[in-house]
Design a protein around this motif. Structure first.
Motif, mmCIF file in Angstrom:
data_model
loop_
_atom_site.group_PDB
_atom_site.id
_atom_site.type_symbol
_atom_site.label_atom_id
_atom_site.label_comp_id
_atom_site.label_asym_id
_atom_site.label_seq_id
_atom_site.Cartn_x
_atom_site.Cartn_y
_atom_site.Cartn_z
ATOM 1 N N TYR A 525 14.889 151.510 48.065
ATOM 2 C CA TYR A 525 15.052 150.411 48.686
ATOM 3 C C TYR A 525 15.154 150.115 50.074
ATOM 4 C CZ TYR A 525 18.980 149.252 44.631
ATOM 5 O OH TYR A 525 19.031 148.860 43.650
ATOM 6 N N GLU A 529 16.057 146.565 51.496
ATOM 7 C CA GLU A 529 15.965 146.601 53.157
ATOM 8 C C GLU A 529 15.814 145.692 54.924
ATOM 9 O OE1 GLU A 529 19.764 149.110 53.855
ATOM 10 O OE2 GLU A 529 19.604 147.647 55.088
ATOM 11 N N LYS B 84 26.996 149.971 43.672
ATOM 12 C CA LYS B 84 26.601 148.750 43.201
ATOM 13 C C LYS B 84 27.363 148.231 42.547
ATOM 14 C CE LYS B 84 22.356 146.254 43.372
ATOM 15 N NZ LYS B 84 22.166 145.418 44.018
ATOM 16 N N LEU B 88 28.417 144.690 41.977
ATOM 17 C CA LEU B 88 27.832 143.944 41.278
ATOM 18 C C LEU B 88 29.656 143.267 40.535
ATOM 19 C CD1 LEU B 88 25.007 145.328 39.595
ATOM 20 C CD2 LEU B 88 25.049 143.203 40.819
ATOM 21 N N HIS B 92 30.507 139.146 40.895
ATOM 22 C CA HIS B 92 30.125 138.364 39.491
ATOM 23 C C HIS B 92 31.349 138.904 38.445
ATOM 24 C CE1 HIS B 92 25.995 137.581 40.603
ATOM 25 N NE2 HIS B 92 26.004 139.472 41.388
ATOM 26 N N CYS B 151 18.073 158.556 50.077
ATOM 27 C CA CYS B 151 18.089 157.585 50.559
ATOM 28 C C CYS B 151 19.029 156.276 49.378
ATOM 29 C CB CYS B 151 16.940 157.072 49.460
ATOM 30 S SG CYS B 151 16.201 157.712 47.871
ATOM 31 N N HIS B 152 19.283 156.526 48.576
ATOM 32 C CA HIS B 152 20.563 155.706 47.348
ATOM 33 C C HIS B 152 22.086 155.853 48.589
ATOM 34 C CE1 HIS B 152 17.435 156.473 44.652
ATOM 35 N NE2 HIS B 152 17.919 155.334 44.730
ATOM 36 N N ARG B 155 20.829 153.046 51.758
ATOM 37 C CA ARG B 155 20.018 151.633 51.406
ATOM 38 C C ARG B 155 19.945 150.905 49.645
ATOM 39 N NH1 ARG B 155 16.467 154.210 53.760
ATOM 40 N NH2 ARG B 155 15.268 155.340 52.016
ATOM 41 N N PRO B 156 20.681 149.863 49.759
ATOM 42 C CA PRO B 156 20.563 148.778 50.453
ATOM 43 C C PRO B 156 22.259 148.877 51.175
ATOM 44 C CG PRO B 156 21.018 148.660 48.560
ATOM 45 C CD PRO B 156 21.152 149.400 48.130
ATOM 46 N N SER B 157 21.611 148.648 52.832
ATOM 47 C CA SER B 157 23.193 149.244 53.660
ATOM 48 C C SER B 157 24.059 148.318 53.699
ATOM 49 C CB SER B 157 22.277 149.171 54.782
ATOM 50 O OG SER B 157 22.197 147.664 55.112
ATOM 51 N N LYS B 158 24.027 146.557 52.808
ATOM 52 C CA LYS B 158 24.954 145.695 52.883
ATOM 53 C C LYS B 158 26.116 146.388 51.205
ATOM 54 C CE LYS B 158 23.599 141.811 50.774
ATOM 55 N NZ LYS B 158 23.563 140.208 50.905
ATOM 56 N N PRO B 165 21.378 151.715 58.700
ATOM 57 C CA PRO B 165 20.576 152.320 58.278
ATOM 58 C C PRO B 165 19.089 152.459 58.732
ATOM 59 C CG PRO B 165 20.917 149.788 57.203
ATOM 60 C CD PRO B 165 21.822 150.372 58.828
ATOM 61 N N LEU B 166 18.628 151.853 59.339
ATOM 62 C CA LEU B 166 17.966 152.771 60.313
ATOM 63 C C LEU B 166 17.822 153.611 61.402
ATOM 64 C CD1 LEU B 166 16.954 148.496 61.368
ATOM 65 C CD2 LEU B 166 15.882 149.683 59.633
#
Lengths: 557, 291
Positions: A525, A529, B84, B88, B92, B151-152, B155-158, B165-166
């Motif tokens: 990601y 990101e 995640k 979703l 949705h 990583c998981h 991210r994705p940080s949202k 995340p950085l």
């Protein structure tokens, strides 16, 4: 005469079947190591291994396993108490009927000097054991019908077994019932065993009509209490030592009361002879069928429990591990406990491939190991199921007969790989690379934006349509650790992330799918990101993998 | 505080010491765990069939909801997958309805009532550094750790909302509360390479070697991870495929509960230090004796 002939035929088939089954334990090859070791080596390793266990302290483990896992079946109890009750009823009911009743001439008669089938406790016990089996079968049928996971995995072999055992039991109960009501049997027995004058005979008839359930074609003449008293005396002299009251045969007696209205018709039609044929022929069919059916687990499941209790992955001879794997295929009872607890069982609701479920996967493995020729379509189904498994070990820990399923699944993957069926994504990428990989290498070809609205069509991940926001800043490609791993990423990966996004923007799905980049995506990601436009790059790549895989699996139908 | 423990598929057979060390540490910190028979989060099957993945994660969320318990998971891939899926399902409604129709067969329903937390989040936010510090009886002295975020979870940080995340800090701070120094290293936030293991082994190993060498160059004595797959990559895969016959280990990898547990005075054997394929015993040289 028919009895003896059919018994011997059944025994011969049974014997041949057992030999064939046991031979397969030394012949079937499962896993890579199996290629290098001969059956002969496996036989001698098995003999020496078994002897070594028996003449060591491990014999105590075997004894413990015999009591706790074979007789008490604690693994079944741990998994589900209702299943345990069901199996206890069937197991003990059936075993005791086999020993006390079927083998009465070899076991009951020598052991018990007062043994007669029609006298207590044997009369009662036979019905009790039969009732246990019937209760167990009813629970088993109920579970297979109403427990969702059980319904999904039920196969003909499960139904045949229940039907066969059911026929044996029910025919036996009806046989005894017809004997109870039979006036011809009464007359035969009187002719052989009693010395009575006419009055005594009439009174005996009265007594037996009243208390023993016999139905005579004409009503018995003498019926008053004096007659019954005389009958009882005659009974005690000539019959009582071999005949307890039939009410003790509660199942058969109940049935006999039910059939009383038509008892004479049944008797005159010699129904007890036909039921006798049905009963012993069904039993002999079960005997002959045993090695080829689920019934064989009666012999192989204890072997699996013993073997897995004493074998140690780090010290066991490879030859014995190979034999154990083959034997385990026969030890499986198709109880589906593994499938009920499978971590990826839920995936089966979305992907209707039964080989995802361990109990069904094992049947596929048996087909593979037996050397059956499986076509490409069948092997791909097995491949799919095999690699959806996450090797979580739960099936192995739950298996009531102690099969080392984890070992079987890992070996199965080795065999699939040798046949040319690797892990699902590895397989898909290879096929797509062959088919689509060359499409953009030809720099002379004109790129024509495709018809159709890819944006609306990519709905699996629900966010893939974001690729249309891409403005080619190349940030995604620049932060990708996979791209950064190569001196010449285009050469190894094909189109890079930003280029794939652009291809999709032009509707060029095939061009996008032919690239290794999709399959080499780390799913870390980084791209998604850092994308300034909110393009869900990683999710788009996931969608492309899904589309590729679906396309390939649907092609073969 | 009590959580439904979601172990994921790999721990029981492949990294059992992660479970044992985690249970010991959480017990000492008075965090309750309820064991539930869950299914796979669906992370591996997502490559083939996304719906199967969403249904898998949704079932786990629904099972926890039915017990009114939040989820605690030690695996970052599982964490990312569950978060995640939750994202979703929240965004949705059609998907949620479709999934709930399937779950209804088991009388389960996803309603979005519970939270998913990673082990490190629970330790940092729910327990707190000051409480942990009180339990440290044998802090490290001079130990340099290359903290690996994975990583998981980042991210994705949202979606995952784990940390910045950085420039994340929570794992570093958890490492430093034990007395160890969490060194700077350039590849710190990069993926360990495990997602490609079994799919493209050469590439997976290249990425892992780069990470390990960067960590070693930064002066660290060991890596510290808090994810099942990262541990498999840096421990089992390093041992069997990188170290090779020469047994040239680049750096050992230790699981965070093991690092913390030692500093809390727990026995190395009980924490499963000998179950790690590459023994992280170098850590023991830096433990100070009890106060």
């Amino acid at each position: 005469m028919l009895f003896s002939i059919s018994l011997y035929v059944a025994l011969v088939i049974f014997g041949i079947g057992i030999c064939v089954r046991i031979a397969s334990w030394f012949r079937y090859r499962i896993g890579n190591e199996a290629q290098a070791i001969s059956s002969g080596e496996r036989v001698s390793a098995a003999i020496s291994g078994t002897l070594r266990v028996i003449f060591s302290t491990k014999i105590l483990t075997l004894i413990k396993v015999f009591f706790l896992d074979v007789l008490f079946q604690r693994k079944v109890l741990k998994e589900d108490v209702v299943r345990w009750i069901m199996h206890m009823c069937i197991f003990y009911g059936f075993m005791l009927l086999l020993l006390m009743h079927a083998l009465e001439n070899f076991i009951s008669v020598p052991l018990f000097t007062n043994y007669y089938a029609t006298v207590n406790p044997f009369l009662f016990l036979r019905n009790l054991f039969g009732a246990l089996v019937i209760l167990g079968l009813v629970i088993a049928i109920g579970r297979r019908m109403f427990v969702p996971g059980m319904r999904q995995t039920t196969r003909p072999m499960d139904i045949y077994l229940v039907a066969l055992v059911g026929i044996i039991l029910v025919s036996g109960i009806f046989l005894e019932a017809t004997k109870i009501v039979s006036h011809t049997s009464f007359q035969e027995m009187v002719d052989e065993w009693a010395v009575l004058d006419d009055d005594e005979l009439e009174s005996l008839k009265a007594y037996w009509a009243a208390d023993f359930g016999v139905v005579f074609p004409e009503p018995v003449a003498a019926r008053d209490s004096d007659a019954l008293e005389m009958g009882k005396e005659a009974h005690e002299m000539s019959c009582a030592s071999c005949h307890s009251k039939p009410t003790w045969a509660f199942l058969s007696y109940g049935v006999s009361k039910g059939i009383s209205p038509i008892a004479v018709t049944l008797t005159n039609a010699r129904s007890q002879v036909w039921l006798w044929y049905l009963h012993f022929l069904a039993s002999f069919v079960a005997l002959a069928y045993l090695p080829f059916s689920k019934l064989f687990h009666m012999l192989s499941s204890p072997v699996s429990l013993f073997a897995n209790a004493v074998m140690d992955p780090s010290t066991s001879a490879t030859a014995n591990v190979l034999t154990r794997r083959a034997m385990e295929l026969d030890a499986c009872t198709h109880c589906a406990a593994c499938s009920l607890h499978c971590s990826v069982g839920v995936v089966f609701r979305q992907i209707p491939n039964e080989t995802i479920l361990p109990s069904e996967k094992l049947i596929s493995l048996k087909a593979m190991a037996s050397g059956k020729q499986l076509d490409d379509k069948e092997l791909r189904r097995i491949q799919q199921g095999s690699y959806i498994c996450t090797s979580c070990y739960r099936c192995t820990s739950v298996c009531p007969v102690g099969i080392n399923l984890q070992d079987l699944w890992l070996s199965m993957r080795e065999d699939l790989l040798r046949e040319g069926y690797p892990e699902n994504a590895a397989w898909a990428r290879r096929i797509l690379a062959d088919r689509l990989g060359g499409q953009l290498r030809d720099k002379e070809a004109t790129v024509t934006p495709a018809a159709g609205d890819l944006q609306k069509d990519m709905t699996v991940s629900l966010q893939a349509e974001t690729f249309s926001s891409c403005f080619e800043c190349q940030t995604c490609t620049n932060v990708c650790p996979v791209v950064n791993n190569y001196e010449n990423p285009r050469e190894t990966l094909g189109l890079l992330p930003h280029q794939i996004m652009h291809s999709l923007g032009l509707g060029l799905e095939n061009e996008a799918l032919g690239n290794q980049m999709i399959w080499d995506c780390l799913t870390c990601y980084m791209c998604q990101e850092h994308c300034p436009q909110g393009v869900q790059v990683t999710d788009v790549l996931y969608e492309l993998k899904n589309r590729a895989y679906t396309r390939l699996t649907e092609e073969e139908g | 505080m009590k959580f439904a423990l979601f172990l994921g598929c790999k721990i029981p057979y492949f990294v059992p010491q992660y479970e044992t060390s985690m249970r010991m540490v959480l017990k000492a910190l008075e965090i309750g765990l309820e064991d539930v028979e869950f299914n796979c989060c669906g992370y591996p099957v997502r490559n083939l069939h996304e719906r199967s993945y969403v249904l898998s994660s949704a079932r786990i969320l629904a099972l926890s909801e039915s017990r009114n318990l939040g989820i605690l998971t030690p695996c970052k891939c599982c964490y990312g997958s569950l978060k995640k899926a939750q994202y979703l399902l929240e965004n949705h409604p059609n998907l949620r309805d479709e999934i709930n129709e399937s779950l209804a067969d088991e009388n389960l329903k996803y309603e979005g009532r519970i939270e998913v937390k990673h082990l490190l989040s629970v330790l940092f936010h729910d327990v707190g550094l000051s409480v942990i510090k009180e339990k440290i009886t044998n802090p490290y002295e001079g130990l340099k750790i290359a903290t690996h975020y994975g990583c998981h979870a980042l991210r994705p940080s949202k979606v995952v909302q784990f940390d910045d995340p950085l420039a994340p800090t929570l794992f570093d701070r958890l490492v430093e509360v034990t007395g160890a120094e969490s060194v700077d290293w350039s590849l710190k936030l990069q993926c360990c390479g495990n997602p490609l293991w079994g799919k493209n082994d050469a590439l997976s190993l290249d990425l892992s070697v780069k990470k390990l060498e960067d960590a070693a160059e930064s002066g660290a004595h060991a890596l510290c991870v808090a994810c099942t797959y990262c541990q498999i990559q840096f421990d089992t895969v390093q041992k069997e495929h990188i170290a090779g016959k020469a047994s040239k280990v680049i750096l050992p990898s230790i699981l965070y509960p093991q690092l913390l547990g030692l500093a809390m005075g727990m026995d190395p054997g009980a924490l499963g230090m000998d179950v790690n394929k590459i023994k992280p015993d170098v850590i023991l040289d830096f433990i100070s004796s009890s106060d």
